[in-house]
Design an enzyme around this catalytic site. Structure first.
Site, PDB file in Angstrom:
ATOM      1  N   VAL A  61      -7.985  11.845   4.452  1.00 49.82           N
ATOM      2  CA  VAL A  61      -8.898  12.300   5.629  1.00 49.82           C
ATOM      3  C   VAL A  61     -10.105  11.633   6.324  1.00 49.82           C
ATOM      4  O   VAL A  61     -10.400  12.070   7.316  1.00 49.82           O
ATOM      5  CB  VAL A  61      -9.585  13.686   4.928  1.00 49.82           C
ATOM      6  N   TYR A  62     -10.123  10.394   5.895  1.00 47.50           N
ATOM      7  CA  TYR A  62     -11.226   9.503   6.423  1.00 47.50           C
ATOM      8  C   TYR A  62     -10.607   8.957   8.092  1.00 47.50           C
ATOM      9  O   TYR A  62      -9.840   8.287   8.188  1.00 47.50           O
ATOM     10  CB  TYR A  62     -11.564   8.340   5.745  1.00 47.50           C
ATOM     11  N   SER A  63     -11.249   9.933   9.024  1.00 41.21           N
ATOM     12  CA  SER A  63     -10.668   9.596  10.428  1.00 41.21           C
ATOM     13  C   SER A  63      -9.133   9.694  10.518  1.00 41.21           C
ATOM     14  O   SER A  63      -8.614   9.023  11.389  1.00 41.21           O
ATOM     15  CB  SER A  63     -11.050   8.071  10.710  1.00 41.21           C
TER      16      SER A  63
END
Length: 344
Positions: A61-63
């Site tokens: 989910v990081y970026s």
């Protein structure tokens, strides 16, 4: 660099690890953290490896996967020199199959992460959150299959409640499934809730803590002090609502002591806050982030020395809060403490 076993596993990790949340940063949260590209990421990884830090943590989910992609590009040609940890479970879209830890989601998410990371295996796969809609037996059986397929080597969790983690460990033991060896948790001088239940559980069950946000969402950098406005460059202007709650007055008391010890030791405020965490029970590694080379090198200065007993006691006292029920009797009353003495 000091290395420790990750929980009761044979995986040895450095006491400081690198969080890649700034890699490829975009959106209101991750964009505020930083937007490190592949070339910059490769330089930060060079510096990390020179310091003995070979463990890099990210999440799908990081970026929207960009962090994994940049990390994969930055480690190209030296996969065997690094340990990669990533997390899955949180929503990657609005569709019914784009969130959670069902069998199909775990398999697809793992394959997607492998492609973005440009690798054949993930050293540590963690569940980013507990999925109450999927049976624990299904989750663990799927992880067992992924290990057997050689796609992942160790498994852990993040942001689990005590009962969720303990139930998972019990089911794993009953069926012979892989046990979680790591719990990625929020823990800092400004947020010590980990100590009430999760730390004793970790000590009893051999689960190593991987600490996220060790500087309390940027509040323990020394830039935030009593009676002063937030610095203009602080990311708290944009991201405070995403992070852990912190009592301002308690924070100011902690920072005052950090500055006092900084004068005694010649170390920076962040280095002292990180060093305190490294010395806590069950902590295997403290995850640090950095947007530039200078910040990274300063964070690495948190190792190679120790706070004195008196300095630790000062920090403990400044950061102490009353434990919630049912934990406070074991802290306040000798009869309770004799039956179950606190770890710290």
């Amino acid at each position: 660099m000091e290395y420790r076993n990750l929980g009761a596993s044979g995986l040895r990790v450095p006491v400081l690890s690198f969080g890649a949340g700034t890699f490829g940063g975009s959106g209101p949260l991750f964009g505020a953290w930083g937007n490190t590209d592949a070339a910059e990421a490769r330089r930060l990884i060079d510096i990390s490896l020179e310091a003995g830090v070979n463990f890099f943590d990210t999440a799908d989910v990081y970026s929207g996967g960009a962090s994994e992609e940049v990390l994969g590009q930055a480690i190209a040609g030296r996969r065997d020199a690094v340990l990669i940890s990533t997390k899955i479970a949180l929503p990657m879209g609005d569709g019914p199959a784009e969130w959670g830890t069902s069998r199909s989601r775990l398999i697809c998410s793992t394959d997607d992460a492998l492609k973005r990371l440009r690798t054949d295996y993930i050293d540590l796969l963690q569940l980013h959150a507990f999925d109450a809609s999927t049976p624990i037996e299904e989750v663990l059986a799927t992880l067992d299959g992924l290990i057997a397929a050689g796609k992942i080597r160790y498994v852990g969790v993040s942001n689990f409640a005590g009962w969720q983690l303990m139930k998972s460990l019990g089911i794993a033991e009953r069926h012979g499934y892989p046990r979680y060896v790591a719990h990625q948790v929020y823990y800092s001088l400004a947020g010590r809730d980990y100590e009430w239940e999760l730390m004793p559980l970790a000590a009893d069950q051999g689960v190593g803590a991987l600490v996220w946000s060790p500087l309390a969402w940027g509040r323990l950098t020394g830039k935030i002090r009593r009676g002063q406005p937030l610095p203009e460059g602080s990311r708290l202007h944009q991201t405070a609502d995403y992070g852990p709650p912190v009592d301002d007055e308690k924070l100011y008391d902690i920072v005052d002591v950090l500055f006092e010890i900084s004068e005694e030791t010649g170390k920076t405020v962040p280095q002292i806050a990180l060093n305190w965490l490294i010395g806590r029970p069950t902590v295997s590694s403290v995850i640090i982030g950095a947007r530039n080379e200078e910040q990274l090198r300063q964070n690495f200065g948190a190792v190679g020395w120790s706070l004195s007993k008196e300095q630790v006691e000062k920090l403990d006292k400044a950061s102490a809060v009353t434990a919630p029920y049912p934990y406070f009797p074991y802290r306040r009353q000798e009869a309770f403490a004799r039956l179950n003495p606190p770890l710290v």
